[in-house]
Design an enzyme around this catalytic site. Sequence first.
Site, PDB file in Angstrom:
ATOM      1  N   GLN A  70     -10.076  -4.029  -3.780  1.00 33.20           N
ATOM      2  CA  GLN A  70     -11.388  -3.545  -3.357  1.00 33.20           C
ATOM      3  C   GLN A  70     -12.448  -3.894  -4.400  1.00 33.20           C
ATOM      4  OE1 GLN A  70     -12.004  -1.801  -0.308  1.00 33.20           O
ATOM      5  NE2 GLN A  70     -14.035  -2.488  -0.909  1.00 33.20           N
ATOM      6  N   ARG A  96     -13.493  -8.931   1.390  1.00 32.20           N
ATOM      7  CA  ARG A  96     -12.093  -8.622   1.087  1.00 32.20           C
ATOM      8  C   ARG A  96     -11.236  -9.860   1.380  1.00 32.20           C
ATOM      9  NH1 ARG A  96     -10.043  -3.476   1.220  1.00 32.20           N
ATOM     10  NH2 ARG A  96      -8.151  -4.531   0.540  1.00 32.20           N
ATOM     11  N   CYS A 156     -16.367   1.395   0.208  1.00 36.89           N
ATOM     12  CA  CYS A 156     -15.198   0.568   0.550  1.00 36.89           C
ATOM     13  C   CYS A 156     -14.825   0.672   2.028  1.00 36.89           C
ATOM     14  CB  CYS A 156     -14.016   0.958  -0.326  1.00 36.89           C
ATOM     15  SG  CYS A 156     -13.425   2.637  -0.066  1.00 36.89           S
ATOM     16  N   HIS A 198      -7.162   0.634  -6.578  1.00 36.14           N
ATOM     17  CA  HIS A 198      -7.383  -0.249  -5.424  1.00 36.14           C
ATOM     18  C   HIS A 198      -8.047  -1.539  -5.937  1.00 36.14           C
ATOM     19  CE1 HIS A 198      -7.718  -1.525  -1.424  1.00 36.14           C
ATOM     20  NE2 HIS A 198      -8.582  -0.678  -0.929  1.00 36.14           N
ATOM     21  N   ARG A 239       0.886  -1.177   0.000  1.00 32.34           N
ATOM     22  CA  ARG A 239       0.000   0.000   0.000  1.00 32.34           C
ATOM     23  C   ARG A 239       0.915   1.217   0.000  1.00 32.34           C
ATOM     24  NH1 ARG A 239      -5.393   1.339   3.424  1.00 32.34           N
ATOM     25  NH2 ARG A 239      -6.144  -0.066   1.785  1.00 32.34           N
ATOM     26  N   ASP A 284     -17.242   7.036  -2.023  1.00 34.61           N
ATOM     27  CA  ASP A 284     -16.048   6.900  -1.176  1.00 34.61           C
ATOM     28  C   ASP A 284     -15.783   8.282  -0.557  1.00 34.61           C
ATOM     29  OD1 ASP A 284     -13.693   5.993   0.004  1.00 34.61           O
ATOM     30  OD2 ASP A 284     -12.541   5.908  -1.865  1.00 34.61           O
TER      31      ASP A 284
HETATM   32  N1  NVA Z   1      -9.995   6.428  -1.527  1.00 31.34           N
HETATM   33  C1  NVA Z   1      -9.635   6.055  -0.169  1.00 31.34           C
HETATM   34  C2  NVA Z   1      -9.829   4.595   0.024  1.00 31.34           C
HETATM   35  C3  NVA Z   1      -9.482   4.083   1.392  1.00 31.34           C
HETATM   36  C4  NVA Z   1      -9.653   2.607   1.526  1.00 31.34           C
HETATM   37  C5  NVA Z   1      -8.199   6.451   0.094  1.00 31.34           C
HETATM   38  O1  NVA Z   1      -7.352   6.260  -0.796  1.00 31.34           O
HETATM   39  O2  NVA Z   1      -7.918   6.991   1.164  1.00 31.34           O
HETATM   40  N1   CP Z   2     -11.263  -0.371   2.201  1.00 28.91           N
HETATM   41  C1   CP Z   2     -10.002  -0.427   2.665  1.00 28.91           C
HETATM   42  O1   CP Z   2      -9.048  -0.670   1.925  1.00 28.91           O
HETATM   43  O2   CP Z   2      -9.891  -0.223   4.003  1.00 28.91           O
HETATM   44  P1   CP Z   2      -8.552   0.004   4.849  1.00 28.91           P
HETATM   45  O3   CP Z   2      -8.016   1.360   4.482  1.00 28.91           O
HETATM   46  O4   CP Z   2      -8.999  -0.060   6.276  1.00 28.91           O
HETATM   47  O5   CP Z   2      -7.559  -1.062   4.504  1.00 28.91           O
END
Ligand code: NVA
Ligand code: CP
Length: 309
Positions: free
Chosen positions: A136, A290, A262, A133, A106, A222
């Site tokens: 997801q 997930r 998500c 992502h 990540r 989101d």
């Molecule tokens: N779009 C959000 C998703 C978090 C799971 C982010 O990147 O923060």
């Molecule tokens: N939806 C998702 O990826 O959640 P986290 O940021 O908690 O991993």
Amino acid sequence: MPQPPRHYLQFRDLGREEYAYLFERSRAIKARFLRYERYWPLQDRTLVMIFEKASTRTRLSFEAGMHQLGGAAIYLNTRDSQLGRGEPVEDAAQVISRMCDAVMIRTYEQSIIERFAQHSRVPVINGLTNEYHPCQALADIFTFIEHRGSIEGRTVAWIGDSNNVCNTWLQAAEVLGFHVHVSTPPGYEVEPERAGLLGTGHYAHFDDPMDAVRGADLVTTDVWTSMGFEAENEARRAAFQDWQVDAEMMRAARPDALFMHCLPAHRGEEVAADVIDGSQSVVWDEAANRMHTQKALLEYLLLGRVEDA
Ligand code: NVA
Ligand code: CP
């Protein structure tokens, strides 16, 4: 010559047939989990998870999933590894991939995970970047199929920011053959190149979110400000005020439309509490899936297609 590893860096890295297989494996693996049946195809295998951003679901689902498949997961973050002290991504990839069987990352720019993958001896999985992502969308589409059957030909309404999750839905629409109706505030529109789209006409932009949700089979949204963009928080809060998914929007969608997010969510911002906590919402199934879908993904990337019943 050993085969180069198969990576999962964006949704289009797998094809339609492979997704059909993965959704079937996810169903079987989930059923087995619910029956408390031991299934250890990844015994003695190790997944390294590298987090440069916060996470609850992604960390937990990969870590618990690896454990349930008989393997182990190791958590690294930039704060207390050499990754945060300027060791080149290419060097880190060479070393880390000699000590494990798969890597989940990540991070910020997609280019970081691509550089890592180029120098990795083992499969690399995108656990979220600024651009995408894919894990997801894998879980979300599996969740849709569980509730409503095939997603082919259906309409998904995306309301809000054209972020990493939105880009992934758009790629998924091209790969799996459904439509996405996107509504974003001016200045936050989809950038097709950044989204990695082929331009097959599977999405349409709507200025008014009510027009985007009309007749949709699934409404999804989101956060207004994704991780890494916190400096834009105030400007985004002002720009996105009219892009909250509320009960009126859900009434404009099909009567059997699902709602997905998500997570983590901000009730009263991108979604009204009565929608996310209402009867059309499947957010808890989505989160739980997930783990099941990523177990199928890990099994596929490490072992290929299996005969297991
Ligand atoms: N779009 C959000 C998703 C978090 C799971 C982010 O990147 O923060
Ligand atoms: N939806 C998702 O990826 O959640 P986290 O940021 O908690 O991993």
